[in-house]
Design a protein around this motif. Structure first.
Motif, PDB file in Angstrom:
ATOM      1  N   ILE A   1       7.061  -1.463   0.693  1.00 15.07           N
ATOM      2  CA  ILE A   1       6.448  -0.202   0.275  1.00 15.07           C
ATOM      3  C   ILE A   1       5.328  -0.486  -0.721  1.00 15.07           C
ATOM      4  CG2 ILE A   1       6.857   1.940  -1.013  1.00 15.07           C
ATOM      5  CD1 ILE A   1       9.721   1.902   0.253  1.00 15.07           C
ATOM      6  N   GLY A   2       5.567  -1.396  -1.647  1.00 20.24           N
ATOM      7  CA  GLY A   2       4.549  -1.750  -2.628  1.00 20.24           C
ATOM      8  C   GLY A   2       3.303  -2.333  -1.998  1.00 20.24           C
ATOM      9  N   GLN A   3       3.455  -3.034  -0.882  1.00 21.55           N
ATOM     10  CA  GLN A   3       2.303  -3.645  -0.220  1.00 21.55           C
ATOM     11  C   GLN A   3       1.485  -2.631   0.580  1.00 21.55           C
ATOM     12  OE1 GLN A   3       1.050  -6.957  -0.296  1.00 21.55           O
ATOM     13  NE2 GLN A   3       2.301  -6.733  -2.122  1.00 21.55           N
ATOM     14  N   ILE A   4       2.137  -1.615   1.132  1.00 24.23           N
ATOM     15  CA  ILE A   4       1.399  -0.676   1.983  1.00 24.23           C
ATOM     16  C   ILE A   4       0.854   0.523   1.231  1.00 24.23           C
ATOM     17  CG2 ILE A   4       2.623  -1.348   4.075  1.00 24.23           C
ATOM     18  CD1 ILE A   4       4.250   1.244   3.832  1.00 24.23           C
ATOM     19  N   THR A   5       1.310   0.739  -0.009  1.00 24.89           N
ATOM     20  CA  THR A   5       0.808   1.875  -0.776  1.00 24.89           C
ATOM     21  C   THR A   5      -0.404   1.454  -1.593  1.00 24.89           C
ATOM     22  OG1 THR A   5       2.363   1.359  -2.558  1.00 24.89           O
ATOM     23  CG2 THR A   5       3.046   3.013  -0.960  1.00 24.89           C
ATOM     24  N   PRO A   6      -1.324   2.402  -1.814  1.00 17.79           N
ATOM     25  CA  PRO A   6      -2.489   2.070  -2.638  1.00 17.79           C
ATOM     26  C   PRO A   6      -2.081   1.961  -4.104  1.00 17.79           C
ATOM     27  CG  PRO A   6      -2.536   4.380  -2.015  1.00 17.79           C
ATOM     28  CD  PRO A   6      -1.358   3.753  -1.305  1.00 17.79           C
ATOM     29  N   GLY A   7      -2.908   1.273  -4.863  1.00 14.17           N
ATOM     30  CA  GLY A   7      -2.654   1.164  -6.295  1.00 14.17           C
ATOM     31  C   GLY A   7      -2.199  -0.225  -6.687  1.00 14.17           C
ATOM     32  N   PRO A   8      -1.843  -0.367  -7.951  1.00 14.69           N
ATOM     33  CA  PRO A   8      -1.448  -1.685  -8.467  1.00 14.69           C
ATOM     34  C   PRO A   8      -0.192  -2.218  -7.791  1.00 14.69           C
ATOM     35  CG  PRO A   8      -1.759  -0.088 -10.245  1.00 14.69           C
ATOM     36  CD  PRO A   8      -1.840   0.661  -8.974  1.00 14.69           C
ATOM     37  N   ASN A   9      -0.104  -3.549  -7.713  1.00 16.66           N
ATOM     38  CA  ASN A   9       1.063  -4.181  -7.097  1.00 16.66           C
ATOM     39  C   ASN A   9       2.349  -3.921  -7.856  1.00 16.66           C
ATOM     40  OD1 ASN A   9      -0.172  -5.299  -4.893  1.00 16.66           O
ATOM     41  ND2 ASN A   9      -0.600  -7.238  -5.886  1.00 16.66           N
ATOM     42  N   GLY A  10       2.279  -3.646  -9.140  1.00 21.74           N
ATOM     43  CA  GLY A  10       3.467  -3.441  -9.948  1.00 21.74           C
ATOM     44  C   GLY A  10       4.239  -2.184  -9.606  1.00 21.74           C
ATOM     45  N   LEU A  11       3.652  -1.302  -8.825  1.00 21.69           N
ATOM     46  CA  LEU A  11       4.337  -0.054  -8.494  1.00 21.69           C
ATOM     47  C   LEU A  11       5.504  -0.250  -7.534  1.00 21.69           C
ATOM     48  CD1 LEU A  11       1.361   2.456  -8.324  1.00 21.69           C
ATOM     49  CD2 LEU A  11       2.953   2.029 -10.191  1.00 21.69           C
ATOM     50  N   TRP A  12       5.674  -1.433  -6.982  1.00 21.99           N
ATOM     51  CA  TRP A  12       6.833  -1.691  -6.131  1.00 21.99           C
ATOM     52  C   TRP A  12       8.117  -1.525  -6.937  1.00 21.99           C
ATOM     53  CZ3 TRP A  12      10.424  -5.369  -7.221  1.00 21.99           C
ATOM     54  CH2 TRP A  12      10.075  -6.340  -8.153  1.00 21.99           C
ATOM     55  N   VAL A  13       8.026  -1.703  -8.247  1.00 17.12           N
ATOM     56  CA  VAL A  13       9.196  -1.552  -9.111  1.00 17.12           C
ATOM     57  C   VAL A  13       9.704  -0.112  -9.043  1.00 17.12           C
ATOM     58  CG1 VAL A  13      10.013  -1.662 -11.501  1.00 17.12           C
ATOM     59  CG2 VAL A  13       8.458  -3.406 -10.636  1.00 17.12           C
ATOM     60  N   VAL A  14       8.788   0.858  -9.005  1.00 14.81           N
ATOM     61  CA  VAL A  14       9.187   2.264  -8.901  1.00 14.81           C
ATOM     62  C   VAL A  14       9.921   2.497  -7.574  1.00 14.81           C
ATOM     63  CG1 VAL A  14       8.370   4.653  -8.863  1.00 14.81           C
ATOM     64  CG2 VAL A  14       7.265   2.978 -10.367  1.00 14.81           C
ATOM     65  N   SER A  15       9.407   1.918  -6.503  1.00 11.65           N
ATOM     66  CA  SER A  15      10.069   2.051  -5.195  1.00 11.65           C
ATOM     67  C   SER A  15      11.473   1.461  -5.238  1.00 11.65           C
ATOM     68  CB  SER A  15       9.262   1.351  -4.107  1.00 11.65           C
ATOM     69  OG  SER A  15       7.994   1.923  -3.984  1.00 11.65           O
TER      70      SER A  15
END
Length: 168
Positions: A48-62
């Motif tokens: 999910i973090g790779q396919i969503t726009p924005g910073p890579n660190g947002l995978w933590v939210v996912s």
């Protein structure tokens, strides 16, 4: 779920990382040890973090959403925001005392401590991997080239790896 512990684990991983995928090892270890996440959830969160726009660190939210729903996602957002806000606070404080001679002395001392810790860690790595003359030469030449800043760090690392693989 202990929400304070959950927040602390996420916050600690983010605070002591360099961003992006930096928190991954710490979160992976802690989440699996506490039984909060599975390997599948980590794979999904990273995808999910790779396919969503924005910073890579947002995978933590996912990941935190997959593990603990909306409360987990909200806590992870707070944990992601606190370190940069802390840096801004420290910068404001530093700007007020930057002109003082003691400030430069303190920073020089911090640099010495960090350099000492780095040397201690490197020596431990050398000793555990079997210190030999080639390793010392590669490390010394790499350090000298890095200090002169005439050669890119990436090239230094690449050549060190190639030389180490070919010679060792």
């Amino acid at each position: 779920m202990n929400w304070f512990l959950f927040f602390w684990v996420v916050f600690k991983a983010i605070l002591f990382s360099t961003g992006g995928f930096g928190p991954l090892p710490s979160l992976h270890t802690d989440f699996l040890a506490n039984g909060w996440a599975t390997e599948t959830q980590f794979a999904e969160a990273l995808s999910i973090g790779q396919i969503t726009p924005g910073p890579n660190g947002l995978w933590v939210v996912s990941l935190c959403y997959l593990v603990a729903g909306i409360p987990g996602a909200v806590l992870s957002c707070i944990a992601l925001l606190v370190p940069p806000l802390f840096v801004l606070f420290v910068q404001q404080c530093y700007n007020r005392i930057a002109h003082l001679p003691a400030t430069q002395g303190l920073l020089d001392g911090v640099v010495l401590v960090i350099a000492s810790f780095s040397i201690i860690v490197l020596m431990g790595m050398f000793q555990s991997s079997g210190l030999d003359a080639l390793t010392v030469v590669i490390a010394s030449v790499s350090a000298i080239l890095a200090v002169t800043r005439r050669v890119s760090i990436n090239l230094i690392l690449l050549f060190a790896v190639v030389i180490g693989a070919v010679m060792g």
